[in-house]
Design a protein around this motif. Structure first.
Motif, mmCIF file in Angstrom:
data_model
loop_
_atom_site.group_PDB
_atom_site.id
_atom_site.type_symbol
_atom_site.label_atom_id
_atom_site.label_comp_id
_atom_site.label_asym_id
_atom_site.label_seq_id
_atom_site.Cartn_x
_atom_site.Cartn_y
_atom_site.Cartn_z
ATOM 1 N N ASP A 226 0.694 -1.074 -0.177
ATOM 2 C CA ASP A 226 0.137 -0.039 0.021
ATOM 3 C C ASP A 226 0.794 1.311 -0.030
ATOM 4 N N HIS A 227 0.321 2.405 -0.313
ATOM 5 C CA HIS A 227 0.862 3.571 -0.178
ATOM 6 C C HIS A 227 2.061 3.795 -0.929
ATOM 7 N N MET A 228 2.249 3.401 -1.977
ATOM 8 C CA MET A 228 3.389 3.165 -3.010
ATOM 9 C C MET A 228 4.016 4.690 -3.294
ATOM 10 N N ASP B 299 3.895 4.040 -14.142
ATOM 11 C CA ASP B 299 5.056 3.649 -13.398
ATOM 12 C C ASP B 299 4.571 2.478 -12.307
ATOM 13 N N GLN B 300 3.249 2.853 -11.744
ATOM 14 C CA GLN B 300 2.680 1.587 -10.959
ATOM 15 C C GLN B 300 2.714 0.451 -11.599
ATOM 16 N N ILE B 301 2.430 0.240 -12.838
ATOM 17 C CA ILE B 301 2.649 -0.965 -13.569
ATOM 18 C C ILE B 301 3.979 -1.581 -13.479
ATOM 19 N N LYS B 302 5.171 -0.715 -13.944
ATOM 20 C CA LYS B 302 6.304 -1.061 -13.678
ATOM 21 C C LYS B 302 6.963 -1.506 -12.384
ATOM 22 N N LEU B 303 6.337 -0.961 -11.278
ATOM 23 C CA LEU B 303 6.670 -1.318 -9.996
ATOM 24 C C LEU B 303 6.025 -2.600 -9.875
ATOM 25 N N VAL C 70 -3.422 1.982 -6.262
ATOM 26 C CA VAL C 70 -2.346 2.437 -7.314
ATOM 27 C C VAL C 70 -2.503 3.694 -7.804
ATOM 28 N N VAL C 71 -3.775 4.020 -8.020
ATOM 29 C CA VAL C 71 -3.977 5.608 -8.100
ATOM 30 C C VAL C 71 -5.420 5.769 -7.512
ATOM 31 N N ALA C 72 -6.054 7.056 -7.599
ATOM 32 C CA ALA C 72 -6.864 7.352 -6.541
ATOM 33 C C ALA C 72 -8.301 6.458 -7.203
ATOM 34 N N TRP C 73 -9.245 5.902 -6.340
ATOM 35 C CA TRP C 73 -10.313 5.004 -6.478
ATOM 36 C C TRP C 73 -11.248 5.380 -7.875
ATOM 37 N N MET C 74 -11.200 6.626 -8.182
ATOM 38 C CA MET C 74 -12.320 7.136 -9.367
ATOM 39 C C MET C 74 -11.694 6.739 -10.739
ATOM 40 N N TYR C 75 -10.531 6.381 -10.851
ATOM 41 C CA TYR C 75 -9.924 6.251 -12.103
ATOM 42 C C TYR C 75 -10.144 4.957 -12.475
ATOM 43 N N THR C 76 -11.464 4.616 -12.843
ATOM 44 C CA THR C 76 -11.785 3.139 -13.061
ATOM 45 C C THR C 76 -11.126 2.522 -14.323
ATOM 46 N N ALA D 28 -2.428 -5.096 -17.275
ATOM 47 C CA ALA D 28 -0.772 -5.036 -17.687
ATOM 48 C C ALA D 28 -0.012 -5.982 -16.785
ATOM 49 N N THR D 29 -0.618 -6.340 -15.559
ATOM 50 C CA THR D 29 0.454 -7.069 -14.617
ATOM 51 C C THR D 29 -0.505 -8.146 -13.943
#
Length: 466
Positions: A268-270, A277-281, A296-302, A311-312
């Motif tokens: 959590d809290h990356m 970049d979250q995908i790269k991580l 990984v991003v704010a919840w509203m970005y469906t 992707a992962t």
């Protein structure tokens, strides 16, 4: 007349309590109405006349350091029954006090009706805390009035014990972090979560591109307007380099070396950086088999959650800041999440969180529960967990808070033993406050359930339609 029609009330209830040799469902249905009423009300509190219950007051007390600020709500009635609920950690008690004028005079047992009436006054994040706290307190009253635990009112329980996951905050040394996590396993925890923020590597030269855009500390919980912590993930333009990815992986590897692979570990809290970049991580961490990556991003970005999932192979989870079932439906229907993670103190309380879990179950999605407050809200979450089939684990963010268990009386201590909560069996939430301990921890400026007459009257027209 049936064979049961000549039974007195005592004899009838004796048969009902006798199990297999007593009253069957068919026998109940075919019995005279007075016997059916006797059976249905046998556990009603002798001090309660449910149809005549009325809410008379709403008061609060705010605790400090449990581990954050947590406001306990108490709803009183005209029959001496009262209910306890909890505003989301670090949420404003006024979110709950605002609702008092809409509640006084109402029957607290009409939980769904009152929730629908109050729902418009809640919102995402901490803004859901007031409605959620009130809803918890209403269920506590209902359970006490009918003499049953809240989980029974939700349809019964799937489990007697509720798995807790231990949430360990950021440490700036991999070996220190690994030892802390290993200690949690020794205490019996069978599920772990580690915060994995870029603030741990912010002093590593060349760890990410864009460092000069954000001078100073990269704390995610710095709320200065326009600062890094207050800027949504896609807009910081921070990018992780290979060196940065390896530096974050060093923490995960150290923890895995310490605890092995028998215990699942979520992350959590990356940090506030974009989905690419979250995908790269996630791809860098796949070899350590993360149980999930959270928010990984704010919840509203469906769409971005869906992009991550495609992707992962790392499961993705979100939900602690979502209010109400509707936004969860959007994520689940879009197949954008692998796991939902509501916080009952934001999501809308007990029944709304149960509905979220049930909807997720229908779509093959498991549910974890977020929670970082006092034992009052923790026990509300335990009842939800007990009554929801697809539940996996409930957060315990307070294992390092001295005396946390002592805030309440009722359930056996410690509240978490060998990594599990035991489901309370008392009526309602099954807890009472330890007044002495609450007063020791409370904010003295707000006091101990002080009168709140200034919140008695509503000064607005609330209807949101014409």
């Amino acid at each position: 007349m049936t064979a049961n029609s000549n039974l007195g009330r005592r004899g009838f209830l004796g048969m009902a309590a006798a199990g297999a040799g007593g009253l069957s469902l068919a026998g109940l249905v075919s019995s005279p109405m007075e016997d059916q009423v006797a059976y249905a009300t046998q556990n009603v509190s002798k001090t309660s006349s449910p149809s005549d219950l009325k809410i008379t007051d709403l008061r609060t007390v705010t605790l400090r350091g449990v581990p954050f600020r947590s406001t306990i709500v108490r709803i009183d009635t005209n029959q001496g029954l009262y209910g306890l609920g909890e505003v989301r950690d670090d949420g404003d008690r006024r979110y709950a006090l605002l609702l008092k004028s809409r509640l006084v005079g109402q029957n607290p047992l009409n939980v769904e009706k009152l929730f629908k009436m109050l729902k418009q006054f809640g919102g995402h994040g901490r803004q859901g805390g007031g409605v959620s706290a009130v809803e918890m307190a209403l269920w506590d009253i209902a359970g006490k009035a009918y003499g049953v635990p809240v989980y029974q009112l939700l349809g019964g329980k799937y489990r007697d014990r509720v798995r807790a996951y231990a949430d360990a905050a950021v440490s700036n040394n991999p070996k220190t972090y690994a030892q802390r996590m290993k200690d949690r396993v020794k205490e019996g925890y069978t599920f772990l979560k580690m915060d994995l923020g870029i603030e741990m590597i912010q002093d590593v030269k060349g760890a990410f591109n864009g460092r000069n855009l954000w001078p100073g500390d990269l704390a995610q919980y710095n709320f200065t307007p326009g600062g890094y912590g207050a800027t949504l993930h896609p807009f910081t333009r921070v990018q992780l380099t290979r060196k940065g990815l390896d530096a974050m992986a060093d923490y995960v590897e150290a923890v895995r070396d310490a605890v092995g692979y028998g215990v699942p570990i979520g992350h959590d809290h990356m940090g506030h950086f974009g989905i690419n970049d979250q995908i790269k991580l996630a791809q860098r961490l796949e070899e350590y088999a993360p149980a999930y990556m959270e928010d990984v991003v704010a919840w509203m970005y469906t769409k971005q959650f869906k992009q991550f999932r495609e992707a992962t192979n790392v499961p993705v989870m979100t939900g602690e800041d979502i209010y109400g079932l509707e936004a969860f439906k959007e994520l689940i229907d879009a197949e954008a999440v692998d796991i939902v993670h509501p916080d009952p103190a934001t999501a809308g309380g007990i029944l709304e969180t149960k509905k979220i879990g049930d909807y997720a179950e229908e779509h093959g999605v498991p549910m974890f529960l977020h929670y970082a407050g006092s034992p009052v809200g923790a026990m509300a979450a335990v009842h939800i967990a007990a009554a929801t089939q697809n539940f996996v684990a409930l957060e315990n963010h307070s294992f390092e808070v001295e005396g946390w268990d002592n805030i309440i009386n009722g359930p056996a201590k410690p509240l978490v033993k060998d990594g599990f909560y035991t489901v309370p069996q008392g009526p309602g939430l099954g807890v009472e406050l330890n007044e002495q301990e609450v007063k020791r921890r409370m904010d003295p400026a707000e006091g101990y359930f002080n009168p709140t007459p200034e919140w008695d009257k509503a000064n607005s027209h609330d209807r949101i339609w014409s």
